[in-house]
Write an enzyme that holds these catalytic residues in place. Structure first.
Site: not given
Ligand SMILES: Cc1cc2nc3c(=O)[nH]c(=O)nc-3n(C[C@H](O)[C@H](O)[C@H](O)COP(=O)(O)OP(=O)(O)OC[C@H]3O[C@@H](n4cnc5c(N)ncnc54)[C@H](O)[C@@H]3O)c2cc1C
Length: 482
Positions: A64, A353, A66, A223
């Site tokens: 991931g 997340d 992200g 939003e």
């Molecule tokens: C519409 C929206 C608005 C938001 N607004 C806010 C905000 O204003 N402020 C805030 O703090 N948070 C906000 N959030 C929440 C925030 O975006 C998330 O908490 C954050 O992105 C989590 O980060 P992460 O690294 O856990 O996951 P992510 O950033 O979602 O990254 C996960 C990554 O894993 C990859 N992935 C998933 N499964 C696999 C797999 N099986 N194999 C390979 N790759 C995979 C995906 O492609 C992705 O790139 C928002 C979320 C959304 C959906």
């Protein structure tokens, strides 16, 4: 099918990564250096201290790219480890601004950044594009789509979340979630296409063609509703001046008795008042119990005749959480120890997340970017400590505040120490902080120019209907006689 170990198997092995992280396609041996093979278990790992030679450094696989995965990878840049970052996409999405893509305020590439472009300077990192389907914790390898595998000494699961339809009938098939860039573009296309259809067949307006229901009164729903109200204002004033849209409704449905539940009461009131001023119908203490195109069924018995349902009602952990055999809790999130290692799997960590990290008083931390970023850094440090034989440290989340914007000049911002602001100052704070957190100078510059242009002209320049999305949607609309 596994191929028996023998010298000829070398040709089955792919040396995909320059420093020989093993990407294996049905091969029992792991290439560590050109021409030399190690039996599995002989390579340096958790039990052996890493030497000064990079090809003997432990391999950290991060699934991931992200907020969490990138933060962990960046924090490992100077460590004596080899980092393999895997993502199913070759770009990172800045989700906090996705609603602006969905409402034609920003272009897709303003909110996305190429992973290779961001990480190319990091010498100990390789990026692999692919979807991880499974994690085999016994043999310490991740299995990619197509069957190839990558071995790890440490694994960081940072796979984020997916939209949660909570089993509501019709949502999976017909509603439009907002989680990925693709989702945002589908919403934009659907809305703009509906206006074009209304222009050709105005009688459909009375059947809810332009009506939109937004499910969920959290920050994303609020939003989207605020931005959609502004987009509709623009379309009415400029693009479709001759259409009678006096009966068109934008409705936000929230199951609780207030919007923005985690915010202070004053911020919640401000958000509600602003949305109502913008002409959004806000329905509180009611829930969507079913959807079929053109018909949104509420628990109270009320039916809303909307042809578009935007689903922002919640998320659940990525399906990878279940595919790695870890214990899961609410929303499918992975149960983690206080150092964020996965319960029962000491060499595996979960962040962001997908993880059920808890705060100082034992509460489940929210699924927001700050938690992902901070937990990514923490896990990177724990891996470096562990490979140097140091004991684990617990994760301490520092809440930097929350914010949500409700359109032009309107936002609510809550900072630590009880500091709360709303209105224009809050909106400016929101703008500056989002610009700072956006990846890449180019994106920041583009977004700043776009926002300035929109602010001065009230325009939303990205009102484009893409062929691919249009064809898909039109097939669906025709099928349902919409
Ligand atoms: C519409 C929206 C608005 C938001 N607004 C806010 C905000 O204003 N402020 C805030 O703090 N948070 C906000 N959030 C929440 C925030 O975006 C998330 O908490 C954050 O992105 C989590 O980060 P992460 O690294 O856990 O996951 P992510 O950033 O979602 O990254 C996960 C990554 O894993 C990859 N992935 C998933 N499964 C696999 C797999 N099986 N194999 C390979 N790759 C995979 C995906 O492609 C992705 O790139 C928002 C979320 C959304 C959906």
């Amino acid at each position: 099918m596994a191929v028996p170990a023998r010298a000829g198997n070398r040709r089955h092995c792919q040396r995909l990564l320059s420093w020989h992280v093993a990407v294996r396609a049905g091969c029992d041996r792991v290439p560590l250096r050109a021409g030399r093979f190690h039996q599995r278990g002989e390579r340096p790992g958790l039990t052996e201290p890493s030497t000064g030679q990079p090809d003997r450094w432990p391999v950290v696989v991060i699934v991931g790219a992200g907020f969490g995965g990138l933060s962990a990878a960046g924090a490992l840049a100077r460590g004596a480890v080899r980092v393999c970052l895997i993502d199913q996409r070759n770009f990172q999405t800045f989700q906090p601004l996705l609603y602006q893509v969905a409402t034609a305020g920003l272009d897709p590439n303003d909110v996305c950044s190429s992973v290779r472009g961001m990480m190319f300077r990091q010498a100990n990192l390789e990026f692999v594009m692919g979807r991880v389907d499974r994690v085999d914790t016994r043999s310490r390898q991740v299995v990619l789509d197509g069957g190839s595998t990558i071995e790890f000494d440490y694994l960081v699961i940072a796979a984020g979340a997916v939209s949660n339809d909570f089993g509501v009938e019709g949502v999976e098939g017909y509603a439009l979630p907002l989680y990925t860039l693709d989702d945002a573009l589908k919403i934009r296309t659907r809305i703009l296409l509906n206006w074009e259809r209304a222009n050709r067949s105005p009688h459909l307006i009375g059947q809810g063609l332009l009506d939109v229901v937004i499910a969920g009164g959290g920050p994303t729903g609020v939003e989207v509703a605020g931005a959609l109200a502004e987009l509709y204002g623009l379309l009415r004033r400029r693009d479709y001046r001759n259409l009678d849209t006096s009966e068109v409704h934008l409705t936000l449905v929230e199951g609780g008795d207030d919007l923005l539940a985690p915010f202070h009461r004053a911020s919640r009131r401000a958000a509600l008042a602003t949305l109502r001023e913008k002409g959004v119908d806000v329905v509180l203490s009611d829930m969507i119990t079913g959807y079929e195109p053109g018909r949104v069924q509420l628990r109270s018995g009320r039916v809303l005749a909307a042809r578009t349902l935007v689903w922002a009602a919640g998320v659940k952990a990525s399906p990878l959480a279940a595919a790695c055999g870890a214990e899961q809790t609410r929303g499918g999130r992975i149960v983690v120890n206080d150092d964020l290692s996965v319960a029962g799997l000491p060499e595996v960590f979960a962040i962001g997340d997908v993880a059920a990290a808890v705060g100082a008083s034992g509460e489940l931390l929210p699924q927001v970017a700050q938690v992902a970023i901070q937990s990514g850094k923490h896990v990177a440090h724990q891996i470096l400590r562990r490979s140097s034989g140091l004991p684990a440290e617990p994760f301490r989340y520092r809440d930097r505040g929350s914010m949500a914007t409700i359109g032009r000049n309107q936002a609510v911002v809550e900072l630590p120490f009880g500091l709360r602001i709303s209105g224009r100052l809050a909106w400016l704070t929101w703008l500056v902080l989002h610009l700072l957190y956006l990846a890449g100078v180019r994106n920041r510059f583009h977004v700043l120019v776009n926002w300035s242009w929109s602010y001065l002209t009230y325009d939303r320049g990205a009102r484009l209907i893409q062929d691919r999305d249009r064809d898909q949607l039109e097939r669906r609309l025709t099928k349902h006689d919409l």
